[in-house]
Design a protein around this motif. Structure first.
Motif, PDB file in Angstrom:
ATOM      1  N   LEU A 143      31.928  33.225  14.073  1.00  0.00           N
ATOM      2  CA  LEU A 143      30.866  34.208  13.896  1.00  0.00           C
ATOM      3  C   LEU A 143      29.552  33.763  14.525  1.00  0.00           C
ATOM      4  CD1 LEU A 143      31.526  34.832  10.097  1.00  0.00           C
ATOM      5  CD2 LEU A 143      32.228  36.334  11.966  1.00  0.00           C
ATOM      6  N   SER A 144      28.751  34.756  14.914  1.00  0.00           N
ATOM      7  CA  SER A 144      27.343  34.526  15.222  1.00  0.00           C
ATOM      8  C   SER A 144      26.548  34.801  13.950  1.00  0.00           C
ATOM      9  CB  SER A 144      26.877  35.466  16.334  1.00  0.00           C
ATOM     10  OG  SER A 144      27.581  35.226  17.533  1.00  0.00           O
ATOM     11  N   LEU A 145      25.541  33.985  13.697  1.00  0.00           N
ATOM     12  CA  LEU A 145      24.722  34.131  12.500  1.00  0.00           C
ATOM     13  C   LEU A 145      23.402  34.801  12.858  1.00  0.00           C
ATOM     14  CD1 LEU A 145      24.540  33.323   9.425  1.00  0.00           C
ATOM     15  CD2 LEU A 145      23.188  31.352  10.206  1.00  0.00           C
ATOM     16  N   ILE A 146      23.060  35.850  12.131  1.00  0.00           N
ATOM     17  CA  ILE A 146      21.729  36.459  12.207  1.00  0.00           C
ATOM     18  C   ILE A 146      21.055  36.143  10.882  1.00  0.00           C
ATOM     19  CG2 ILE A 146      20.396  38.567  12.539  1.00  0.00           C
ATOM     20  CD1 ILE A 146      22.867  39.780  13.897  1.00  0.00           C
ATOM     21  N   HIS A 147      20.074  35.254  10.925  1.00  0.00           N
ATOM     22  CA  HIS A 147      19.552  34.607   9.720  1.00  0.00           C
ATOM     23  C   HIS A 147      18.054  34.860   9.595  1.00  0.00           C
ATOM     24  CE1 HIS A 147      18.767  30.431   7.642  1.00  0.00           C
ATOM     25  NE2 HIS A 147      18.623  31.438   6.803  1.00  0.00           N
ATOM     26  N   PHE A 148      17.648  35.529   8.513  1.00  0.00           N
ATOM     27  CA  PHE A 148      16.241  35.746   8.207  1.00  0.00           C
ATOM     28  C   PHE A 148      15.875  34.888   7.000  1.00  0.00           C
ATOM     29  CE2 PHE A 148      17.558  39.672  10.333  1.00  0.00           C
ATOM     30  CZ  PHE A 148      16.570  39.785  11.303  1.00  0.00           C
ATOM     31  N   ASP A 149      14.877  34.013   7.168  1.00  0.00           N
ATOM     32  CA  ASP A 149      14.618  33.016   6.135  1.00  0.00           C
ATOM     33  C   ASP A 149      13.318  32.296   6.473  1.00  0.00           C
ATOM     34  OD1 ASP A 149      14.921  30.991   4.134  1.00  0.00           O
ATOM     35  OD2 ASP A 149      17.083  30.885   4.495  1.00  0.00           O
ATOM     36  N   ALA A 150      12.729  31.622   5.478  1.00  0.00           N
ATOM     37  CA  ALA A 150      11.614  30.713   5.739  1.00  0.00           C
ATOM     38  C   ALA A 150      12.113  29.314   6.052  1.00  0.00           C
ATOM     39  CB  ALA A 150      10.678  30.660   4.537  1.00  0.00           C
ATOM     40  N   HIS A 151      13.401  29.051   5.762  1.00  0.00           N
ATOM     41  CA  HIS A 151      13.986  27.724   5.938  1.00  0.00           C
ATOM     42  C   HIS A 151      15.253  27.846   6.781  1.00  0.00           C
ATOM     43  CE1 HIS A 151      12.139  28.205   1.918  1.00  0.00           C
ATOM     44  NE2 HIS A 151      11.602  27.022   2.143  1.00  0.00           N
ATOM     45  N   SER A 152      15.546  26.814   7.559  1.00  0.00           N
ATOM     46  CA  SER A 152      16.717  26.875   8.439  1.00  0.00           C
ATOM     47  C   SER A 152      18.031  26.633   7.705  1.00  0.00           C
ATOM     48  CB  SER A 152      16.573  25.841   9.551  1.00  0.00           C
ATOM     49  OG  SER A 152      16.607  24.523   9.012  1.00  0.00           O
ATOM     50  N   ASP A 153      17.988  25.915   6.570  1.00  0.00           N
ATOM     51  CA  ASP A 153      19.195  25.571   5.812  1.00  0.00           C
ATOM     52  C   ASP A 153      20.209  24.825   6.686  1.00  0.00           C
ATOM     53  OD1 ASP A 153      18.036  26.804   3.629  1.00  0.00           O
ATOM     54  OD2 ASP A 153      19.055  28.707   3.948  1.00  0.00           O
ATOM     55  N   THR A 154      19.675  23.983   7.571  1.00  0.00           N
ATOM     56  CA  THR A 154      20.522  23.140   8.420  1.00  0.00           C
ATOM     57  C   THR A 154      20.155  21.665   8.250  1.00  0.00           C
ATOM     58  OG1 THR A 154      18.981  23.505  10.278  1.00  0.00           O
ATOM     59  CG2 THR A 154      20.945  24.917  10.168  1.00  0.00           C
ATOM     60  N   TRP A 155      19.767  21.288   7.037  1.00  0.00           N
ATOM     61  CA  TRP A 155      19.460  19.887   6.782  1.00  0.00           C
ATOM     62  C   TRP A 155      20.725  19.066   6.991  1.00  0.00           C
ATOM     63  CZ3 TRP A 155      17.209  21.159   1.304  1.00  0.00           C
ATOM     64  CH2 TRP A 155      16.050  21.933   1.461  1.00  0.00           C
ATOM     65  N   ASP A 156      20.566  17.885   7.570  1.00  0.00           N
ATOM     66  CA  ASP A 156      21.697  17.007   7.804  1.00  0.00           C
ATOM     67  C   ASP A 156      21.761  16.000   6.665  1.00  0.00           C
ATOM     68  OD1 ASP A 156      23.733  15.455   8.751  1.00  0.00           O
ATOM     69  OD2 ASP A 156      22.931  15.258  10.777  1.00  0.00           O
ATOM     70  N   ALA A 157      22.646  16.256   5.706  1.00  0.00           N
ATOM     71  CA  ALA A 157      22.793  15.387   4.539  1.00  0.00           C
ATOM     72  C   ALA A 157      24.220  14.855   4.443  1.00  0.00           C
ATOM     73  CB  ALA A 157      22.416  16.146   3.269  1.00  0.00           C
ATOM     74  N   GLY A 158      24.815  14.594   5.598  1.00  0.00           N
ATOM     75  CA  GLY A 158      26.180  14.082   5.590  1.00  0.00           C
ATOM     76  C   GLY A 158      27.160  15.124   5.093  1.00  0.00           C
ATOM     77  N   ASP A 159      27.957  14.745   4.112  1.00  0.00           N
ATOM     78  CA  ASP A 159      28.966  15.649   3.573  1.00  0.00           C
ATOM     79  C   ASP A 159      28.445  16.527   2.448  1.00  0.00           C
ATOM     80  OD1 ASP A 159      30.895  14.679   5.322  1.00  0.00           O
ATOM     81  OD2 ASP A 159      31.542  13.096   3.931  1.00  0.00           O
ATOM     82  N   GLU A 160      27.179  16.354   2.072  1.00  0.00           N
ATOM     83  CA  GLU A 160      26.643  17.147   0.965  1.00  0.00           C
ATOM     84  C   GLU A 160      26.569  18.618   1.365  1.00  0.00           C
ATOM     85  OE1 GLU A 160      22.739  17.314  -1.988  1.00  0.00           O
ATOM     86  OE2 GLU A 160      23.041  15.621  -0.622  1.00  0.00           O
ATOM     87  N   LEU A 161      27.061  19.473   0.497  1.00  0.00           N
ATOM     88  CA  LEU A 161      27.109  20.908   0.772  1.00  0.00           C
ATOM     89  C   LEU A 161      26.330  21.641  -0.302  1.00  0.00           C
ATOM     90  CD1 LEU A 161      28.207  23.206   2.507  1.00  0.00           C
ATOM     91  CD2 LEU A 161      30.324  23.124   1.186  1.00  0.00           C
TER      92      LEU A 161
ATOM     93  N   ASP B  63      27.751  41.393  21.563  1.00  0.00           N
ATOM     94  CA  ASP B  63      28.701  42.206  20.804  1.00  0.00           C
ATOM     95  C   ASP B  63      29.657  41.340  19.993  1.00  0.00           C
ATOM     96  OD1 ASP B  63      29.518  44.792  20.051  1.00  0.00           O
ATOM     97  OD2 ASP B  63      31.257  44.675  21.388  1.00  0.00           O
ATOM     98  N   ARG B  64      29.302  40.092  19.761  1.00  0.00           N
ATOM     99  CA  ARG B  64      30.176  39.198  19.008  1.00  0.00           C
ATOM    100  C   ARG B  64      30.180  39.566  17.527  1.00  0.00           C
ATOM    101  NH1 ARG B  64      26.908  36.736  22.469  1.00  0.00           N
ATOM    102  NH2 ARG B  64      27.806  35.582  24.214  1.00  0.00           N
ATOM    103  N   PRO B  65      31.252  39.233  16.817  1.00  0.00           N
ATOM    104  CA  PRO B  65      31.238  39.431  15.361  1.00  0.00           C
ATOM    105  C   PRO B  65      30.093  38.623  14.749  1.00  0.00           C
ATOM    106  CG  PRO B  65      33.457  38.923  16.131  1.00  0.00           C
ATOM    107  CD  PRO B  65      32.530  38.676  17.285  1.00  0.00           C
ATOM    108  N   ALA B  66      29.254  39.292  13.973  1.00  0.00           N
ATOM    109  CA  ALA B  66      28.044  38.652  13.454  1.00  0.00           C
ATOM    110  C   ALA B  66      27.979  38.768  11.939  1.00  0.00           C
ATOM    111  CB  ALA B  66      26.799  39.269  14.084  1.00  0.00           C
ATOM    112  N   TYR B  67      27.441  37.723  11.329  1.00  0.00           N
ATOM    113  CA  TYR B  67      27.192  37.720   9.886  1.00  0.00           C
ATOM    114  C   TYR B  67      25.683  37.732   9.678  1.00  0.00           C
ATOM    115  CZ  TYR B  67      27.442  36.472   4.954  1.00  0.00           C
ATOM    116  OH  TYR B  67      27.317  36.480   3.589  1.00  0.00           O
TER     117      TYR B  67
END
Length: 222
Positions: free
Chosen positions: A53-71, A131-135
């Motif tokens: 999927l392609s992500l269309i993301h509206f937010d104040a934060h990226s939510d892409t912190w790199d914390a290893g395996d922490e989810l 035109d990719r499938p997007a979330y």
């Protein structure tokens, strides 16, 4: 969808299973939250049916912190990219106003959104996603706290509700296969209703986009 508090892995499994059955029945899914972490199992269930999927993301934060395996609610989009669920190169994160590392995602920070304007932002999102499938994922803290104080991590300097709705309307015609509206917490809203009203209206707009996309995939024109 049932789960035991404090066991996020169980919740994620239940969401994937339940949402998968809904999609398999021919319906589109709009997730409502709550913690933004719910986007991860929603993405997983959607990608199992529609591919990467392609992500269309509206937010104040990226939510892409790199914390290893922490989810969790701050790491799930980087995890989704590393798991192959998302393609960062065809994804767009809009409204960011906290420090972040892009990790290959296309980022339109809030300052740039205000600088280039709504129309140019829409054009950039559409060009990247194609035109990719997007979330479509919308964290209510994308809005300035003046318009949505009822959320866990408010950040000043964000867009208005009018700007948010114009951005969403500009996505009409994209191949949106899933969506969510998250992080609404009216208990933090001293007015009692401003955030809930914004969230409900934006969720309604997302349903409209999901419906348009379903009709387009089915060859129905409106």
């Amino acid at each position: 969808i049932g789960y035991r508090p404090g066991v996020p892995e169980e919740m994620a499994t239940n969401v994937v299973d339940h949402v998968g059955r809904i999609i398999d029945a021919g319906a589109s899914v709009l997730g409502l939250g709550g913690d933004h972490f719910v986007a991860y199992p929603l993405l997983l269930a959607t990608a199992e049916r529609h591919g990467q999927l392609s992500l269309i993301h509206f937010d104040a934060h990226s939510d892409t912190w790199d914390a290893g395996d922490e989810l969790n609610h701050g790491t799930m989009f980087l995890r989704a990219a590393r798991d192959g669920i998302l393609d960062p190169a065809t994804s767009v994160q809009t409204g960011m106003r906290t420090p972040n590392v892009s990790h290959g995602f296309n980022v339109i920070h809030a300052d740039r959104l205000f600088d280039i304007g709504v129309a140019a932002t829409i054009a950039e999102i559409r060009e990247i996603v194609g035109d990719r499938p997007a979330y479509l994922t919308f964290d209510i803290d994308f809005l300035d706290p003046a318009y949505a104080p009822g959320t866990g991590t408010p950040v000043i300097g964000g867009p208005t509700t009018w700007q948010a709705r114009q951005l969403l309307f500009g996505l009409a015609g994209l191949n949106i296969v899933g969506a969510d509206l998250v992080e609404v917490s009216p208990i933090y809203d001293p007015s009692g209703q401003i955030t809930a009203l914004a969230g409900a209206t934006i969720a309604h707009d997302e349903l409209y986009l999901l419906g348009l996309a379903r009709d387009r995939r089915a060859g129905i024109s409106r």
